[in-house]
Write an enzyme that holds these catalytic residues in place. Sequence first.
Site, short mmCIF file in Angstrom:
data_model
loop_
_atom_site.label_atom_id
_atom_site.label_comp_id
_atom_site.label_asym_id
_atom_site.label_seq_id
_atom_site.Cartn_x
_atom_site.Cartn_y
_atom_site.Cartn_z
N ASP A 50 -2.87 -8.01 -4.42
CA ASP A 50 -3.05 -6.58 -4.69
C ASP A 50 -3.91 -5.96 -3.59
O ASP A 50 -4.90 -6.56 -3.15
CB ASP A 50 -3.79 -6.38 -6.03
CG ASP A 50 -2.84 -6.23 -7.20
OD1 ASP A 50 -1.63 -6.45 -7.03
OD2 ASP A 50 -3.32 -5.88 -8.30
N GLY B 78 -10.00 -11.00 -17.15
CA GLY B 78 -10.23 -10.26 -18.40
C GLY B 78 -9.98 -11.06 -19.67
O GLY B 78 -10.36 -10.62 -20.76
N TYR C 279 -2.41 4.42 -2.45
CA TYR C 279 -3.04 3.10 -2.37
C TYR C 279 -3.33 2.69 -0.92
O TYR C 279 -4.02 1.70 -0.68
CB TYR C 279 -2.18 2.04 -3.06
CG TYR C 279 -2.38 1.98 -4.56
CD1 TYR C 279 -2.13 3.09 -5.36
CD2 TYR C 279 -2.83 0.82 -5.19
CE1 TYR C 279 -2.30 3.05 -6.73
CE2 TYR C 279 -3.01 0.77 -6.56
CZ TYR C 279 -2.74 1.89 -7.32
OH TYR C 279 -2.93 1.84 -8.68
N GLY D 168 1.97 5.05 -1.27
CA GLY D 168 1.32 6.30 -1.71
C GLY D 168 -0.16 6.24 -1.43
O GLY D 168 -0.61 5.74 -0.39
N ALA E 119 0.87 -1.18 0.00
CA ALA E 119 0.00 0.00 0.00
C ALA E 119 0.91 1.23 0.00
O ALA E 119 1.19 1.81 1.05
CB ALA E 119 -0.90 -0.03 1.21
N GLU F 281 3.93 -8.75 -13.82
CA GLU F 281 2.89 -9.67 -14.29
C GLU F 281 3.36 -10.40 -15.55
O GLU F 281 3.09 -11.59 -15.73
CB GLU F 281 1.60 -8.89 -14.57
CG GLU F 281 0.44 -9.76 -14.97
CD GLU F 281 -0.87 -8.96 -15.04
OE1 GLU F 281 -1.63 -8.96 -14.06
OE2 GLU F 281 -1.12 -8.33 -16.09
C1 UD2 Z 1 -2.36 -5.25 -12.89
C2 UD2 Z 1 -2.23 -6.35 -11.85
C3 UD2 Z 1 -1.14 -5.95 -10.85
C4 UD2 Z 1 0.18 -5.71 -11.57
C5 UD2 Z 1 -0.03 -4.68 -12.67
C6 UD2 Z 1 1.16 -4.58 -13.58
C7 UD2 Z 1 -4.22 -7.63 -11.26
C8 UD2 Z 1 -5.61 -7.55 -10.72
N1 UD2 Z 1 -3.52 -6.50 -11.20
O1 UD2 Z 1 -3.04 -4.21 -12.18
O2 UD2 Z 1 -0.96 -6.95 -9.87
O3 UD2 Z 1 0.65 -6.94 -12.09
O4 UD2 Z 1 -1.13 -5.00 -13.52
O5 UD2 Z 1 2.20 -3.87 -12.97
O6 UD2 Z 1 -3.77 -8.66 -11.66
N2 UD2 Z 1 0.74 -0.18 -5.80
C9 UD2 Z 1 0.87 0.73 -4.75
N3 UD2 Z 1 0.98 2.06 -5.04
C10 UD2 Z 1 0.97 2.54 -6.31
C11 UD2 Z 1 0.84 1.62 -7.37
C12 UD2 Z 1 0.72 0.26 -7.08
O7 UD2 Z 1 0.87 0.34 -3.59
O8 UD2 Z 1 1.06 3.76 -6.49
C13 UD2 Z 1 0.65 -1.63 -5.49
C14 UD2 Z 1 -0.72 -1.99 -4.94
O9 UD2 Z 1 -0.59 -3.06 -4.05
C15 UD2 Z 1 -1.48 -2.42 -6.18
C16 UD2 Z 1 -0.37 -3.12 -6.96
O10 UD2 Z 1 0.82 -2.39 -6.68
O11 UD2 Z 1 -2.56 -3.25 -5.83
C17 UD2 Z 1 -0.59 -3.20 -8.47
O12 UD2 Z 1 -0.78 -1.92 -9.02
P1 UD2 Z 1 -2.12 -1.55 -9.78
O13 UD2 Z 1 -3.25 -2.12 -9.02
O14 UD2 Z 1 -2.14 -0.10 -10.04
O15 UD2 Z 1 -1.92 -2.32 -11.11
P2 UD2 Z 1 -3.05 -2.68 -12.24
O16 UD2 Z 1 -4.40 -2.24 -11.80
O17 UD2 Z 1 -2.57 -2.21 -13.56
#
Ligand code: UD2
Length: 310
Positions: free
Chosen positions: A168, A192, A83, A81, A79, A260
């Site tokens: 996540d 997806g 998040y 920033g 978690a 990922e």
């Molecule tokens: C997808 C994936 C994610 C990651 C990403 C590629 C799923 C549901 N989500 O989601 O796991 O592989 O693609 O990089 O499979 N985080 C922070 N602060 C930030 C940004 C991220 O804490 O400013 C952490 C947080 O735990 C978050 C995770 O990183 O849940 C993944 O980031 P995301 O949720 O923004 O990534 P997303 O939605 O593109």
Amino acid sequence: MSGMLCRFVDENLIGSPDLHLVAPDGLKYPQPSITHGRTDIVSLTPWLAPIVWEGTFNPVILDSIYQKKNISIAATVFAVGKYIMFLKNFLETAEQHFFVGFRVNVYVFTDRPKEVPEVKMAAGRELIVRSVPSSKRWQEISARRMELIQTLIEETLLNNVDYIFCLDVDSKFHSRWGTESLERLVAVIHPGYYQDDRNKFPYERRPSSRAYLAPGEGDFYYCGGAFGGLLMEVHQLAKTCRKNFEDDAKENIEAAWQEESHLNRYMWTNKPSKVLSPEYLWQDFKPRNPEIHTVRFSGVIKNYAEIRPN
Ligand code: UD2
């Protein structure tokens, strides 16, 4: 027993959590069938790993087997920033649905330790907060998780924990996620893409990246947002993905979906021994498809522009 055999038993069997499934005597439950069951889904991969869907397992049998083993589970969640805003919901719903009745340590990695919410944890469950630096790029935050998971396992979890799940934070639990998910190496199918042709999967397609998958390769598209398994298996996965990500970075290449993409590359050659259906990581914005009888864990709706640092 000879001395050598004795040593083999000590070093290799004792403490190894998944070798022998012992159910309590006298347990009553419906008779299993091999001719009646769900017909709308596939519940076995071509390499014979179970694909877990509602209706393919009996939680009573599984829980009673794993209660006897007194297993312990670690979960990691980042978690960083803004998040941090998702953490309360994640933790509170984990208390309601994630391995209820088992020993669970949740490791929260954050740059805002003072903002970690107070959440009442049940007996045997603990929240541990680790400080990490913030970053100007969300891609780096997401990808660096592999390094931090590797280090956590090496420095803290070794010999203390049996299984680990890496999740996540922008998600919450809606129903049971428990012992049915335990195995050596566990991957979750991304909600997806599970009806798509593999050539449409957003794998890394540049051969210069270590995450590259060629056309015609790949089994499923797995989520970066949830994976797990036995501690040493996840250590191997995290270490490999971290190294490949960093070696790519030295050559100025970042895989399409960061860690990922590397996870998908890893799972192509290191087949998961259990695959969790998209019930285990749905997305709140998606209407539920008919084969999804229950949503266990799902990504909440978020405004990327508002919450990401870049
Ligand atoms: C997808 C994936 C994610 C990651 C990403 C590629 C799923 C549901 N989500 O989601 O796991 O592989 O693609 O990089 O499979 N985080 C922070 N602060 C930030 C940004 C991220 O804490 O400013 C952490 C947080 O735990 C978050 C995770 O990183 O849940 C993944 O980031 P995301 O949720 O923004 O990534 P997303 O939605 O593109």
